[in-house]
Design a protein around this motif. Structure first.
Motif, PDB file in Angstrom:
ATOM      1  N   GLN A  92     -29.586  28.079  -2.240  1.00 35.92           N
ATOM      2  CA  GLN A  92     -29.042  27.533  -2.916  1.00 35.92           C
ATOM      3  C   GLN A  92     -28.313  28.433  -3.741  1.00 35.92           C
ATOM      4  O   GLN A  92     -27.538  28.718  -4.991  1.00 35.92           O
ATOM      5  CB  GLN A  92     -30.133  26.376  -3.475  1.00 35.92           C
ATOM      6  CG  GLN A  92     -29.196  25.353  -4.140  1.00 35.92           C
ATOM      7  CD  GLN A  92     -27.595  25.047  -3.385  1.00 35.92           C
ATOM      8  OE1 GLN A  92     -28.232  24.582  -2.471  1.00 35.92           O
ATOM      9  NE2 GLN A  92     -26.063  25.248  -4.587  1.00 35.92           N
TER      10      GLN A  92
ATOM     11  N   ALA B   7     -25.948  31.435  -2.521  1.00 39.59           N
ATOM     12  CA  ALA B   7     -24.488  30.690  -2.835  1.00 39.59           C
ATOM     13  C   ALA B   7     -24.328  30.834  -4.432  1.00 39.59           C
ATOM     14  O   ALA B   7     -23.240  31.034  -4.619  1.00 39.59           O
ATOM     15  CB  ALA B   7     -24.863  28.933  -2.706  1.00 39.59           C
TER      16      ALA B   7
ATOM     17  N   ASN C 174     -21.171  32.572  -6.014  1.00 38.27           N
ATOM     18  CA  ASN C 174     -20.281  32.224  -6.791  1.00 38.27           C
ATOM     19  C   ASN C 174     -19.416  32.593  -7.989  1.00 38.27           C
ATOM     20  O   ASN C 174     -18.679  32.943  -8.506  1.00 38.27           O
ATOM     21  CB  ASN C 174     -20.883  30.540  -6.347  1.00 38.27           C
ATOM     22  CG  ASN C 174     -19.673  29.711  -5.551  1.00 38.27           C
ATOM     23  OD1 ASN C 174     -18.900  29.990  -5.551  1.00 38.27           O
ATOM     24  ND2 ASN C 174     -20.168  28.553  -5.358  1.00 38.27           N
TER      25      ASN C 174
ATOM     26  N   VAL D 116     -25.757  29.141   3.805  1.00 36.16           N
ATOM     27  CA  VAL D 116     -24.713  29.805   2.291  1.00 36.16           C
ATOM     28  C   VAL D 116     -23.440  29.832   2.975  1.00 36.16           C
ATOM     29  O   VAL D 116     -22.518  29.227   2.025  1.00 36.16           O
ATOM     30  CB  VAL D 116     -25.426  31.467   2.309  1.00 36.16           C
ATOM     31  CG1 VAL D 116     -24.942  31.950   0.977  1.00 36.16           C
ATOM     32  CG2 VAL D 116     -27.235  31.162   1.496  1.00 36.16           C
TER      33      VAL D 116
ATOM     34  N   LEU E 228     -20.917  27.556   0.567  1.00 38.13           N
ATOM     35  CA  LEU E 228     -19.270  27.845   0.219  1.00 38.13           C
ATOM     36  C   LEU E 228     -17.524  27.879   0.489  1.00 38.13           C
ATOM     37  O   LEU E 228     -17.204  28.304  -0.552  1.00 38.13           O
ATOM     38  CB  LEU E 228     -20.091  30.264   0.309  1.00 38.13           C
ATOM     39  CG  LEU E 228     -20.692  30.299  -0.600  1.00 38.13           C
ATOM     40  CD1 LEU E 228     -20.621  32.292   0.027  1.00 38.13           C
ATOM     41  CD2 LEU E 228     -20.625  30.426  -2.027  1.00 38.13           C
TER      42      LEU E 228
END
Length: 288
Positions: free
Chosen positions: A30, A33, A37, A62, A66
């Motif tokens: 998490q 990711a 982002n 991941v 995304l």
């Protein structure tokens, strides 16, 4: 690098999750990711390069978070209820309708999903959806495949490969007394390894250290052992492993070298004093 400085979030303490490999892994996925982002939003790099190190599961997850895999993104669990009014005390910040599903819709979705499961190309009965790909994801897993790259460099017998500095600690023993002292030094953490134990003594062994030392000084060089544990918490600092809120049970044992005469004596003593609670196995160079 100045543009990337604010991208890195603070990493919290792992005091709650450190006993659960899966929770630590989930957090890392998490976190990765979220960082990707945020970097993408700042337009500071033209692309991202992922290194799987032959362990692709985390990278795959991941990419799924995304939305870069071209597949349907994973969805959260939902409550089966007739209407949103049946949900008791929903958080005010959450749209409850996104977290419930009617019984009819749930049944229909499950039927369609099960009917479209891909055929497994791996051995049946292993892992999730008969897929064994996730069994060797953790480097300290007790039931994983030692050939997994998660376990690092291996020797010819599946143990950690020895380094030259570790071998030099053994000091070229030439007599029985030299070998006995080698094993004693390992029990007292004066050396990190022996030819038969590739790691330091584990903390749980301290509970039976005096017994291990007694056996070793007798010439029964110990190479593996563990104390008996009855329902210790899975979060225990010494014995705990796996998900929290579980319990650990283990049978006490010890592995050691001894002579054929000693094996005969042990067999007699087990029959006389064991009362069915003590079991033993012995083997020699001829695998008898």
């Amino acid at each position: 690098m100045d543009a990337l400085a604010p991208i890195s979030p603070e990493i919290p303490s792992f005091s709650v999750t450190k006993h659960d490999d899966q929770l630590v892994k989930d957090y890392g996925i998490q976190l990765a990711a979220e960082m990707i982002n945020r970097i993408a939003e700042h337009n500071v790099v033209p692309g991202f390069h992922f290194c799987t190190l032959n362990l692709e599961k985390s990278v795959q997850r991941v990419l799924e978070i995304l939305g870069w895999t071209g597949t349907t993104p994973p969805f959260h669990n939902r409550l089966i209820a007739d209407t949103a009014d049946n949900v008791i005390h929903p958080p005010t910040c959450i749209d409850v309708t996104e977290f419930i599903v009617t019984p009819i819709t749930a049944t229909s979705t499950a039927t369609i999903g099960l009917g479209n499961l891909p055929a497994s190309e791996t051995e049946a009965g292993r892992g999730e959806l008969n897929n064994a790909a996730s069994w060797d994801e953790f480097p300290n897993g007790r039931f994983g495949d030692y050939k997994s790259p998660a376990f690092g460099d291996q020797d010819h017998w599946g143990g950690p490969a020895m380094r030259n500095d570790e071998v030099s600690q053994w000091r070229h023993p030439k007599t029985i007394d030299d070998l006995t002292q080698l094993f004693i030094d390992h029990l007292h953490s004066k050396i990190a390894t022996t030819p038969f134990s590739q790691t330091k003594l584990s903390p749980e062994s301290l509970l039976i250290l005096r017994h291990l030392e007694k056996l070793t000084r007798r010439g029964w060089w110990t190479v593996g052992s563990q104390p008996a544990v009855d329902s210790a918490s899975s979060a225990d600092e010494v014995f705990g492993w796996g998900p929290r809120s579980g319990y650990v049970f283990q049978k006490g044992f010890v592995e050691f070298f001894c002579t054929v005469e000693d094996v005969d004596a042990i067999e007699r003593r087990v029959k006389e004093k064991g009362k069915g609670w003590v079991h033993w196995f012995a083997g020699d160079v001829k695998v008898r």
